[in-house]
Design an enzyme around this catalytic site. Structure first.
Site, short mmCIF file in Angstrom:
data_model
loop_
_atom_site.label_atom_id
_atom_site.label_comp_id
_atom_site.label_asym_id
_atom_site.label_seq_id
_atom_site.Cartn_x
_atom_site.Cartn_y
_atom_site.Cartn_z
N LYS A 246 28.47 21.82 73.20
CA LYS A 246 28.37 21.62 74.65
C LYS A 246 27.25 20.62 74.95
O LYS A 246 27.47 19.43 74.91
CB LYS A 246 28.28 22.97 75.34
N THR A 361 39.74 34.70 82.29
CA THR A 361 38.41 34.08 82.17
C THR A 361 37.51 34.53 83.32
O THR A 361 36.32 34.76 83.14
CB THR A 361 38.55 32.54 82.15
C1 LIG Z 1 31.90 28.26 74.66
C2 LIG Z 1 31.13 29.54 74.46
C3 LIG Z 1 30.92 30.06 73.18
C4 LIG Z 1 31.62 29.49 71.99
O1 LIG Z 1 31.06 28.30 71.58
P1 LIG Z 1 31.99 27.25 70.79
O2 LIG Z 1 31.03 26.43 70.04
O3 LIG Z 1 32.79 26.53 71.82
O4 LIG Z 1 32.88 28.08 69.90
C5 LIG Z 1 30.06 31.13 73.03
N1 LIG Z 1 29.47 31.71 74.09
C6 LIG Z 1 29.69 31.27 75.33
C7 LIG Z 1 29.00 31.94 76.47
C8 LIG Z 1 30.54 30.19 75.56
O5 LIG Z 1 30.81 29.79 76.81
#
Ligand SMILES: *Cc1c(COP(=O)(O)O)cnc(C)c1O
Length: 405
Positions: A246, A361
């Site tokens: 992210k 979600t």
């Molecule tokens: C997206 C997300 C994850 C998972 O992370 P990825 O690297 O996309 O697998 C874990 N915890 C939260 C709160 C998320 O939003």
């Protein structure tokens, strides 16, 4: 009924509720972020408003160069699991960089943030006998999965509710080991946990703490160490978990903790042991990204400024922007069918891509658009977005019921 019918029927239910998921077929273009080529219906190019590439790091030339150098000098694949020939020197460097980012002794890489949560929480439950896990009601699916597989007793406390958490901690046998699992920034409402107060409770009741900083790593704190760095409480947390996907714009997940904790997870977590390690291209780009983000606080300042500006613009246009104390800008629609109508029209008529967020979600009745402005969303792009939303809100008939409330 045949098996094929069962599969079809399961999807029919989703369709009937108006929450059938259609993936946008996009092609991101280096140097054009947040614009992407659109291979589906609608304009040939669209502006992306819902990416978790929060800082546009996926296209940072330094990040691309880091990946390219690693790919060309070390090859495409890692060659194995971490234990059997798959530990590349870049794994070691990146784990050191992440441990330093969060002020911890050690860090451990996983294939994704999802796997890091699921594998770590499940493994802690197997290492610590009789553990009770206190889990925030809004925790991510990956934490829920890990807790389920831990086989531990689970206590779900009301979201960010210190009184409910304390009541449950106090009611639990003082001799049983405890773990509080929660997130810093919650990704759908954009609210932030009271980390220091949760650590106070953890101290009082002798609990360990597990913090998911996925939506904050890279984005908050003087060096991007997350909300725990911003609030100067990173040292109080037992385990900090994050993603490279992210804020850092790449892929992969990790935990950071004391060396003993990391060593135990490394030694027992099935989701860490029995899978091929991350490849050089990802490690090289992630290492460059973490280093860049650490050194560029002005990127975080610009990110916050953009989010604040978008919230102001939406509110003054009379659009139902939901309260959020972070960079996440949710706009309430409250109906899956209308959420789909809104986003279809935004894409087809305005070249604006926002994915509707539906159950499971978010709760039914709180369907929404989730806008994620980045440092690369200009004033002109924001003004275009707000004008398009006003037009679509009127066309879909969302203005009136809201005004009547
Ligand atoms: C997206 C997300 C994850 C998972 O992370 P990825 O690297 O996309 O697998 C874990 N915890 C939260 C709160 C998320 O939003």
């Amino acid at each position: 009924m045949g098996v094929t019918e069962l599969f079809r029927k399961s999807v029919e239910e989703v369709r009937r509720e108006g929450r059938y998921r259609v993936f946008a077929d996009l092609e991101r273009m280096t140097g054009r972020f947040p614009v992407a080529r659109n291979h589906g219906a609608g304009p040939a190019e669209v502006v992306v408003w819902c990416s978790n590439d929060y800082l546009g790091q996926s296209q940072n030339p330094a990040v691309i160069a880091g990946g390219r150098t690693a790919l060309e000098s070390m090859g495409a694949g890692s060659g194995g699991t971490r234990n059997i020939s798959g530990t590349n020197h870049l794994h070691v460097l990146l784990e050191q960089e992440l441990a330093d980012l969060h002020g911890k002794e050690a860090a451990l890489l996983f294939t994704s943030g999802y796997v890091s949560n699921a594998a770590t929480l499940a493994t802690i439950g197997r290492i610590v006998p009789d553990l009770v896990i206190f889990s925030d009601a809004c925790n991510h699916a990956s934490m829920i999965e890990g807790i389920r597989h831990s086989g531990c007793e689970k206590q779900i406390f009301r979201h960010n509710d210190l009184a409910d958490l304390e009541r449950r901690l106090a009611a639990c046998d003082p001799d049983r080991p405890k773990l509080i699992a929660f997130e810093s920034v919650y990704s759908m409402d954009g609210d932030i946990a009271p980390i220091a107060a949760i650590c106070d409770l953890a101290d009082r009741y002798g609990a360990m703490t597990y913090l998911d900083e996925v939506h904050a790593a890279g984005l908050y704190g003087p060096r991007g160490g997350g909300i725990s760095e911003r609030d100067r409480v990173a040292h109080r947390l037992t385990i900090i978990e994050g993603t490279l996907a992210k804020g850092f714009g790449c892929m992969g997940g990790y935990i950071a903790a004391d060396a003993d904790v990391v060593d135990a997870i490394r030694s027992h977590a099935s989701g860490f042991i029995f899978t091929t390690s991350l490849p050089p291209v990802l490690l090289g780009s992630a290492l460059a990204s973490v280093r860049y983000v650490k050194q560029h606080p002005e990127l975080r300042a610009r990110h916050q400024e953009r989010a604040a500006r978008l919230k102001r613009l939406l509110a003054s246009a009379g659009l139902p922007v939901m309260p959020s104390t972070s960079h996440i800008v949710p706009v309430l629609v409250g109906c899956p069918v209308k959420a789909k109508l809104v986003t279809d029209r935004l894409l087809l008529e305005h070249g604006i891509y926002v994915q509707p967020i539906n159950y499971p979600t978010v709760a039914r009745g709180s369907e929404r658009l989730r806008l994620t402005p980045t440092p690369f969303h200009t004033d002109a792009l924001m003004e275009g977005l707000v004008a398009a939303l006003v037009e679509v809100w009127q066309t879909v008939g969302l203005y009136e019921p809201l005004a009547a409330e």
